[in-house]
Write an enzyme that holds these catalytic residues in place. Structure first.
Site, PDB file in Angstrom:
ATOM      1  N   GLN A 152       4.343   4.663   2.463  1.00 47.08           N
ATOM      2  CA  GLN A 152       4.090   3.219   2.041  1.00 47.08           C
ATOM      3  C   GLN A 152       4.285   2.187   2.981  1.00 47.08           C
ATOM      4  O   GLN A 152       5.025   2.451   3.813  1.00 47.08           O
ATOM      5  CB  GLN A 152       4.824   3.284   0.494  1.00 47.08           C
ATOM      6  CG  GLN A 152       6.350   2.697   0.701  1.00 47.08           C
ATOM      7  CD  GLN A 152       6.900   2.647  -0.542  1.00 47.08           C
ATOM      8  OE1 GLN A 152       6.447   3.248  -1.608  1.00 47.08           O
ATOM      9  NE2 GLN A 152       8.077   1.666  -0.664  1.00 47.08           N
ATOM     10  N   VAL A 153       3.621   1.110   2.953  1.00 52.93           N
ATOM     11  CA  VAL A 153       3.503   0.070   3.926  1.00 52.93           C
ATOM     12  C   VAL A 153       4.381  -1.037   3.348  1.00 52.93           C
ATOM     13  O   VAL A 153       3.928  -1.706   2.176  1.00 52.93           O
ATOM     14  CB  VAL A 153       2.238  -0.139   4.258  1.00 52.93           C
ATOM     15  CG1 VAL A 153       2.188  -0.993   5.582  1.00 52.93           C
ATOM     16  CG2 VAL A 153       1.573   1.251   4.688  1.00 52.93           C
ATOM     17  N   ASP A 203     -11.197   8.375  11.806  1.00 50.34           N
ATOM     18  CA  ASP A 203     -11.343   8.078  10.522  1.00 50.34           C
ATOM     19  C   ASP A 203     -11.695   6.571  10.220  1.00 50.34           C
ATOM     20  O   ASP A 203     -11.222   5.761   9.748  1.00 50.34           O
ATOM     21  CB  ASP A 203      -9.883   8.425   9.896  1.00 50.34           C
ATOM     22  CG  ASP A 203     -10.191   8.359   8.250  1.00 50.34           C
ATOM     23  OD1 ASP A 203     -11.340   8.451   7.887  1.00 50.34           O
ATOM     24  OD2 ASP A 203      -8.987   8.403   7.511  1.00 50.34           O
ATOM     25  N   ALA A 246       0.640   5.893  -0.044  1.00 54.40           N
ATOM     26  CA  ALA A 246       0.165   7.128  -0.067  1.00 54.40           C
ATOM     27  C   ALA A 246       1.027   8.215  -0.206  1.00 54.40           C
ATOM     28  O   ALA A 246       2.068   7.992  -0.454  1.00 54.40           O
ATOM     29  CB  ALA A 246      -0.846   7.398   1.057  1.00 54.40           C
ATOM     30  N   SER A 247       0.381   9.446  -0.520  1.00 55.16           N
ATOM     31  CA  SER A 247       1.378  10.566  -0.608  1.00 55.16           C
ATOM     32  C   SER A 247       2.265  10.718   0.664  1.00 55.16           C
ATOM     33  O   SER A 247       3.351  11.729   0.435  1.00 55.16           O
ATOM     34  CB  SER A 247       0.794  11.862  -0.761  1.00 55.16           C
ATOM     35  OG  SER A 247      -0.427  12.060   0.167  1.00 55.16           O
ATOM     36  N   VAL A 248       2.083  10.260   1.660  1.00 58.35           N
ATOM     37  CA  VAL A 248       2.921  10.407   2.840  1.00 58.35           C
ATOM     38  C   VAL A 248       3.849   9.115   3.177  1.00 58.35           C
ATOM     39  O   VAL A 248       5.094   9.320   3.500  1.00 58.35           O
ATOM     40  CB  VAL A 248       2.064  10.770   4.275  1.00 58.35           C
ATOM     41  CG1 VAL A 248       2.964  10.982   5.452  1.00 58.35           C
ATOM     42  CG2 VAL A 248       1.074  11.822   4.019  1.00 58.35           C
ATOM     43  N   ALA A 301       0.865  -1.104  -0.023  1.00 57.01           N
ATOM     44  CA  ALA A 301       0.034  -0.055   0.006  1.00 57.01           C
ATOM     45  C   ALA A 301       1.008   1.405   0.048  1.00 57.01           C
ATOM     46  O   ALA A 301       1.982   1.246   0.407  1.00 57.01           O
ATOM     47  CB  ALA A 301      -1.034   0.034   1.188  1.00 57.01           C
TER      48      ALA A 301
END
Length: 577
Positions: A144-145, A305, A140-142, A138
């Site tokens: 990764q995993v 969230d 995102a812009s911040v 996965a």
């Protein structure tokens, strides 16, 4: 660590998307320019469409705005998700579209992953992890995993690694957003809004997103509080977590997002897996709803969230919550008023519920508060009336539906909600996506009433041995409620006194800003004519001002249109002062 008997048989759905693409990181020095020019082109395009009578374009504009924000990524996505809550500021079409924002990103190379981990943990990656999957699952812009293994821990762990360029990109975006907010604030645009509060909220997002120690602390605290709710939270691995690296236990549960996909594409397979794992969707939905209320009203520490990607189903209808980067808490006075508002709502005492709700707003108009309250009461009565109509869709009866209706009333009457209330609504709204499939015919009033019944039983169990204490608490609570309702009347009067002197200052300020805006328009027209329609100024004698205009940075016509639109819009707002 999660007990083996709670690990469910997986859904084993086919991959929803292609594997993540890995690209080299390149620090974009012109990021701010590209974002600004993109917004100017978008506003310019729809200005001309509306000018030539293309009808209602709000939905199309909202969709293209979402796509633009997703391409920009970074803090722009986080800010867009935040503004999606502002039904008191934007039309419902725009807010609805912004709620769909996805923080998608391409992965970055393993070389950078290794570099960040070794810098943060102070040891070679091979010494820290006995196994490490180079391909992220996965991104995102911040961050990764990746999945990995640690010698001292049984089973897999999840390692979240921050992108090396995240801090720089978020910093640029924050400067741009704060600059725009300062213009809006100083121009007097929607002056009933707390622009400083919006700016502070975005700064808080940056602080928490850039430092995983906040999420680590959230994990430890929520692990303790949610244990009482029978809700599972992944175990933090403190020895392998730092500011830019976060390591937690890997939980092999069924993601609620996969549950929803299976419900749409393979309902027979879903029903079989639910039966094998002893999962009752309605019971899961009730537990999720009740846990959120307990987190908010009793623990004052709630997952902020709860979208389907952060909810996992375990065996025996158990739930696991992941990704605790957004955890909220409420001020004591807000919590007290909001709890009483919900209790009144459960009893269908809308008048009292709205008294407390209005006390939670950042600003109220100087008159017609009773009229506004009457409109809101009508919204809640209509919403309640839909609960028992089975032919209506879930979304027509959802929290989102009442949010849109109430937000429209508040926007028309210049009532500004507090950010605390909006954070709560955000969690309700994100949870709606799951409840839609878990409890399609949900009765919100019944669920809220069920929570308060359980809360009363828990309170009685705590006070079982002290009858005098229970009487005193109820007495103090009753006196406090009388005091709060008295404050509502006092606040209405105080608001009226506060607004009048503020108007004189705003009129003076608006006059000065108008002069600056007119200067900007004249200067902009001068440069635009020289650069794009030179024949209109060709008759002028050659002078230094023309030379300066020709040598200025050349912008595309669409960018100029957007800038002029912005300036004239500010001018129109200022003329109303």
């Amino acid at each position: 660590m999660l007990q083996q008997d709670l690990i469910p048989i997986p859904l084993d759905l086919p991959p929803e998307k292609r594997p993540l693409q890995i690209h080299e990181i390149s620090l974009d020095r012109n990021r701010t320019f590209f974002i600004v020019s993109g917004f100017c082109k978008l506003f310019g395009k729809y200005f001309f469409k509306r000018l030539f009578g293309s009808g209602n374009l709000t939905a199309d504009f909202a969709r293209e705005l979402r796509h633009l924000i997703e391409r920009a990524g970074g803090l722009m996505v986080k800010a867009g998700q935040l503004f999606a809550l502002r039904l008191d500021l934007f039309p419902p079409e725009v807010c609805t579209e912004l709620t769909k924002l996805q923080d998608r990103s391409q992965g970055f190379s393993f070389e950078y992953v290794k570099q960040v981990i070794e810098e943060e943990l102070g040891s070679p990656l091979g010494e820290v992890f006995v196994e490490f999957e180079e391909e992220p699952f996965a991104a995102a812009s911040v961050s990764q995993v990746h999945r990995a293994r640690i010698a001292t821990i049984k089973g897999m762990v999840v390692v979240k690694v921050q992108r090396p360029d995240a801090a720089k990109n978020f910093g640029q975006d924050l400067q741009l957003i704060q600059f725009i907010l300062s213009i809006l604030k100083n121009s007097g645009f929607q002056n009933y809004l707390d622009w400083n509060g919006i700016s502070a909220e975005i700064r808080q997002i940056v602080q928490e997103e850039m430092d995983y120690r906040y999420e680590a602390a959230n994990l430890e605290h929520m692990n303790q509080t949610l244990r009482k709710h029978n809700i599972y939270v992944p175990t933090l691995i403190p020895s392998h977590s730092r500011k830019r690296v976060l390591t937690t236990e890997y939980v092999p549960g069924i993601l609620m997002s996969d549950y929803i996909r299976a419900a749409k594409t393979n309902p027979e397979r879903l029903e079989t897996i639910l039966r094998i794992n002893n999962i009752d969707p309605v019971l899961v939905g009730q537990r999720l709803f009740e846990s959120f209320f307990r987190q908010m009203l009793e623990d004052n520490l709630f997952h902020g969230d709860l979208h389907p990607g952060n909810i996992m189903l375990l065996r025996d209808s158990r739930i696991c919550l992941i990704d605790l980067g957004a955890v909220g808490s409420l001020d004591a006075h807000f919590l007290r008023y909001y709890k009483r508002s919900l209790f009144a709502l459960a009893e269908k005492d809308y008048d009292r519920a709205l008294d407390y709700s209005l006390m939670l707003c950042d600003s109220l108009p100087s008159e017609n508060i009773e009229g506004i309250k009457a409109q809101l009461i009508q919204c809640y009565r209509q919403w309640d009336g839909k609960m028992n109509i089975r032919s209506l869709s879930y979304h027509e009866k959802s929290i989102g539906a009442i949010g849109v209706a109430a937000g429209t009333v508040m926007r028309k009457n210049r009532v500004s909600s507090s950010w605390q209330l909006l954070r709560v609504f955000r969690t309700w709204g994100s949870m709606d996506a799951s409840l839609n499939y878990l409890i399609p015919n949900a009765d919100y009033m019944g669920l809220i009433g069920g929570y308060f019944h359980g809360a009363m039983e828990r309170m009685q169990n705590q006070l079982k041995q002290t009858d005098v204490g229970e009487i005193m608490i109820r007495l103090v609570d009753g006196l406090s409620e009388i005091s709060d309702l008295t404050m509502m009347s006092m606040r209405e009067k105080a608001v009226r006194r506060h607004i009048e002197p503020k108007k004189d200052f705003l009129v003076t300020l608006a006059g000065e800003v108008r002069k600056i805006v007119w200067c900007g328009i004249i200067l902009g027209v001068w440069v635009f004519l020289h650069q794009h329609v030179a024949f209109m100024v060709s008759w002028l004698p050659i002078n230094q001002y023309s030379a300066w205009a020709n040598n200025a940075s050349k912008l595309a016509v669409e960018v100029w249109v957007g800038l002029f639109l912005l300036l004239f819009y500010l001018l129109s707002r200022l003329e109303r002062r």
